[in-house]
Scaffold this active site. Sequence first.
Site, mmCIF file in Angstrom:
data_model
loop_
_atom_site.group_PDB
_atom_site.id
_atom_site.type_symbol
_atom_site.label_atom_id
_atom_site.label_comp_id
_atom_site.label_asym_id
_atom_site.label_seq_id
_atom_site.Cartn_x
_atom_site.Cartn_y
_atom_site.Cartn_z
ATOM 1 N NE ARG A 535 44.340 42.599 42.202
ATOM 2 C CZ ARG A 535 43.364 42.265 43.026
ATOM 3 N NH1 ARG A 535 42.877 43.165 43.862
ATOM 4 N NH2 ARG A 535 42.888 41.041 43.053
ATOM 5 C CB SER A 599 43.302 34.026 35.598
ATOM 6 O OG SER A 599 43.189 34.417 36.939
ATOM 7 C CG ASP A 653 40.319 34.136 37.239
ATOM 8 O OD1 ASP A 653 40.155 32.971 36.839
ATOM 9 O OD2 ASP A 653 40.251 35.125 36.497
HETATM 10 MG MG MG Z 1 39.740 39.229 37.467
#
Ligand code: MG
Length: 913
Positions: A535, A599, A653
């Site tokens: 995103r 992440s 994250d």
């Molecule tokens: Mg996530």
Amino acid sequence: MIASHLLAYYFTELHHDHVQKVDKFLYHMRLSDENLMDVSKRFRREMDKGLGRDTNPTAAVKMLPTFVRSTPDGTETGDFLALDLGGTNFRVLLVRVSSNGKQKVEMENQIYAIPENIMRGSGTELFDHIAECLANFLEKLGIKDKKLPLGFTFSFPCQQTKLDESFLVSWTKGFKASGVEGRDVVGLLRKAIKKRGDFDIDIVAVINDTVGTMMTCGYDDHHCEIGLIVGESLSYILRQLDLVDGDEGRMCVNMEWGAFGDDGALDDIRTEFDREIDAGSLNPGKQLFEKMISGMYIGELVRLILVKMAKDGLLFQGHTTPDLLTTGHFQTSFVSAMENKKSGLVSAEQVLRGLGLDPSPEDCVATQRVCQIVSTRAAHLCAATLAAVLRQIRDNKAAERLRTTVGVDGSVYKNHPQFARRLNKMVRLLVPDCDVRFLRSEDGSGKGAAMVTAVAHRLAKQHAERQRILNTLRLSRDQLLEVKKRMEEEMNRGLAKKTHATATVKMLPTFVRSTPDGTERGDFLALDLGGTNFRVLLVRVRSGKRRSVEMHNKIYTIPQDITQGTGEELFDHIVHCIADFLEYMGMKGASLPLGFTFSFPCHQTRLDQGILIKWTKGFKASGCEGEDVATLLKDAIHRSEDFDLDVVAVVNDTVGTMMTCGYEDPQCEVGLIVGTGTNTCYMEEMSNVELVDGDEGRMCVNMEWGAFGDRGELDDLCTEFDRAVDDQSTYPGKQRYEKMISGMYLGEIVRNVLLDFTAKGLLFRGKLSERLKTRGIFETKFLSQIESDRLALRQVRSILQHLGLTSSTCDDSILVKEVCSVVSKRAAQLCGAGLSAVIDKIRLNRGLEKLSITVGVDGTLYKLHPHFATIMRETLRDLAPNCEVTLAQSEDGSGKGAALITAVACRLRDAGK
Ligand code: MG
Ligand code: ADP
């Protein structure tokens, strides 16, 4: 001679007149299709009444539970004994069931007499006699020293409480032994055998003959779920149903439908003859439905009609004979004989002469017609009730069409020339949307008892085997404490300079030293890579009175070939997406501070740098490991020559999650993710973070705990299923802890267990479906759906059907659900054990007796699984009793959190300037 004379007459007008005469006389006995449909509906209501806990006490149709929960699957094997009491004969049987390739059943049986004086003597005598017969049988076959499993067919009304416990309600069929009513018949038999002491057997099941009928047919046809007996003295039926109180699974119910009408429900269709039969019976007012259809009464009904017609002068020129006037002298077998298409009229004449009458040809035709009407009514009434049962089963299964088999036994069904055909035809007419097969059962009460025993035997063996396997996935408290201890050790090893290199839990410094204070403001871009979606986000942070965070984001896919391609391709793709987003937001060319949620495990020496240690979660782009991802991103931006960005922070994250939650709750000092992967970060004392100079204050440490176990720390807990999932993964041997916990793997673990169960014949009848062999087909979201408490079993089944497991049974659904819950429980417990190590460490760091702390949690598995959070919380309470932990769901940590970290960094940077 007589025959041709009668046959000639058969086709005359006169014959027709006599048929019409009878039809008119018996007008009330001839039920129309509408009448029958109405009876069927009434019966359906009676069934509901019998099944309902509150309505059962006053229900006429009792719907007795039998504790038989499963039908044969064809894999049963072994030697079984059966006793059959309550049928025409008392018998002892030995049944050999072999499953090797072709199903085969061999039987030896011996009929024993039960003398009249024993039937009506004391219960002790009766059971001593039964034990004696059994001993004799075992002796004869030379198997007295073997302790074989035995099934006891006891065909009297019973209140059953367990598969091997059944209390006689009342004797029927001429039995009257004292001291048995109200007692458990299995207990009485066991006592009698023990008293002898010369042999031992294992009484596994006590059943009713209808159950036996269903089970015998079930062995040959797995669709068989109804047993029907239309015999000499009884006619009732069984079916399986979903238990009412949301209990799991189905159970065979002994309907005892002979009592239908005992509350007056059939009064409008009962005739004067039905009332007369009832009045003269041993049990007036009881079993009224049975008295209209069973073999014991059909002949008698015909006799009563003949007597009445004779007295009215409609037959035998008004004459009767002593024989015709005697109860029981018109047998049901006469009815069968008279309705034979070829020899019926001859038989009629013979029978009537046998009763001392001198029938005219007209009398023979009329008598035959009476028989037809009485037996047709019986078949049609039977069809009406059976139709109700079929409709109920269809509705239980929520199926459009029901395909099922009815196992049938009983002398009327088998011997009467027209009964079966009339029954079948009327059932099809009343329930056109069911495909019903009628299968004659051979010796349901003998073989059936052995079958129930064989199934119980198989189920017990299979149950033990399944539990043995599932137990490898169940963790004890001691094991969980051990996980906590080892996690603690690895945390310390990861933090210390000396041991860091070999530690599995890397405890990476993040250079995040401070949580937001509310003065942050501005527009920030955030990138989120490493989750399910990639995103790009625009985050507006406002300070002061209008303190708020506003976000806009767009989701992009990263095609599989790019995650597996080169690093350059991957980062060019990312930059392309950013450019598209800026254009979409009408901010083309803008240069904003950017936080990059990345992440994967990274080494950081500064906030704005992250050196990728290794890809996880299926990513595999080349040329990235060992490189700084901020630089890779900046290089790609330069290559595009489109815009410029200020990469301020590389964020994990977990850290984003903690920060997002910390924006609202200052007690939040831990971040946890349980989504595609799992990981945790927390605020550690700088003095413990040996990899970064300085002892002042705290720094957020990204634990990368998914790699816990990679040096074998979890090997003693790992099962063959964990090893299989690991072997088939992108990185075998890596992220062993994560592979037991997170969304990417739980479904796979379940799938591997299901495969193993199926291969061992413990599930799906041993049939492996191609779909189940497909990696990833069992998604973790199915665990959430299947384990949902609100879900009925048939919905579990529809999920399985969706997976191509179309032939799954109710038992299969129960088992799949159990597998799912064992696997997800272990995941939540392991996660809780790890987290307990983290918070206890924070408590000890600060020298506190008690610690109150908030954990910010994100991840779809955690959020959507119905039990994960609860089990994790319980585990925490148990393993870290001195900490009061609040688990707070964090919304969009990887987007909002990254922006907040960037904002904090910008604030600190601006303040520094
Ligand atoms: Mg996530
Ligand atoms: P990520 O961890 O990739 O950032 P999420 O937190 O949304 O993203 O987690 C996605 C993972 O959650 C999926 O890979 C899937 O394994 C799991 N998942 C998706 N839906 C459910 C659900 N209903 N119940 C449990 N797990 C789910």
